[in-house]
Write an enzyme that holds these catalytic residues in place. Sequence first.
Site, PDB file in Angstrom:
ATOM      1  N   SER A 143       0.748  -1.171  -0.090  1.00 30.60           N
ATOM      2  CA  SER A 143      -0.168  -0.074  -0.007  1.00 30.60           C
ATOM      3  C   SER A 143       0.682   1.223  -0.014  1.00 30.60           C
ATOM      4  O   SER A 143       1.875   1.148   0.333  1.00 30.60           O
ATOM      5  CB  SER A 143      -0.919   0.141   1.153  1.00 30.60           C
ATOM      6  OG  SER A 143      -1.535   1.421   1.270  1.00 30.60           O
ATOM      7  N   TYR A 159      -1.915  -0.592  10.349  1.00 28.32           N
ATOM      8  CA  TYR A 159      -1.913  -0.846   8.779  1.00 28.32           C
ATOM      9  C   TYR A 159      -0.887  -0.278   8.121  1.00 28.32           C
ATOM     10  O   TYR A 159       0.037  -1.053   7.335  1.00 28.32           O
ATOM     11  CB  TYR A 159      -3.195  -0.349   8.269  1.00 28.32           C
ATOM     12  CG  TYR A 159      -3.579  -0.606   6.998  1.00 28.32           C
ATOM     13  CD1 TYR A 159      -3.983  -1.771   6.478  1.00 28.32           C
ATOM     14  CD2 TYR A 159      -3.190   0.276   5.794  1.00 28.32           C
ATOM     15  CE1 TYR A 159      -4.300  -2.347   5.048  1.00 28.32           C
ATOM     16  CE2 TYR A 159      -3.515  -0.032   4.358  1.00 28.32           C
ATOM     17  CZ  TYR A 159      -3.765  -1.279   4.153  1.00 28.32           C
ATOM     18  OH  TYR A 159      -4.259  -1.745   3.032  1.00 28.32           O
TER      19      TYR A 159
END
Length: 254
Positions: A143, A159
């Site tokens: 990501s 995350y």
Amino acid sequence: MQIAVITGGSSGIGQATAFELAKRGTGVILTYHGSPDRGLETADRIEKDGGTAIALPLDVSNQRALSGFRKAISAALQDRWGRDTFDFLVNNAGVGQPPVPFEETTEQLFDQMIGVHLKGPYFLTQTLLPLIADGGSVVFTTSSAGLLTSRPSNGYSVYGSVKGAQVVLTRYLAKELSTRGIRVNAVAPGVTRTRLGGDAFAQHPELIPPIADNTALGRIGESEDVAVAITYLLSPEARWITAQTLEASGGYDL
């Protein structure tokens, strides 16, 4: 025929990658976890379009399931393609999270993120490594949240951390697996329309315009945008690329 194993291939980026690879003549073994119907439907669509695909269940965070999954992969390779190895591994399975302030982050959330995004793909790759053909390729779907160039967002410390760890893991595996000619890269999507986060963009379309306004190319990403980036990194055209993380974000937050 080359063969790819794609985790989390029943929806979103994994599904789009399965379709893209199948369209280019690659056999596909995709995994599903939360939705068997979507996994089987994805494989069925590939078959109807003239490709070859098998859908298998897998919870990447369940370490006890990995040896059984390897046996299932070996059986599928033999039964469907008459092979002992496959060529491409796409570590794509993931889980989203709502924003949680650092002070309120629980050990349960931390362990879930580690299990799905780091420990799971780490040991899955290790387990399947003997089945990956020499000269093959591994891609992680990480990501842009894990890149040092990104601007941190409040509530995503876990995350972002585990996605950053995937970027580092990509480089280390690229070094170690290079003795077998296996390339290891990652794709870092920006904000992308998937089913993660409870299908957030379908539930809250008002979130889209401000994100699009903050993206150089003027829209949010689609799963297909990321799928073609993954497919490129697996292709012969990327034969001299390894240990790299390719951001596919449309210029988000430039």
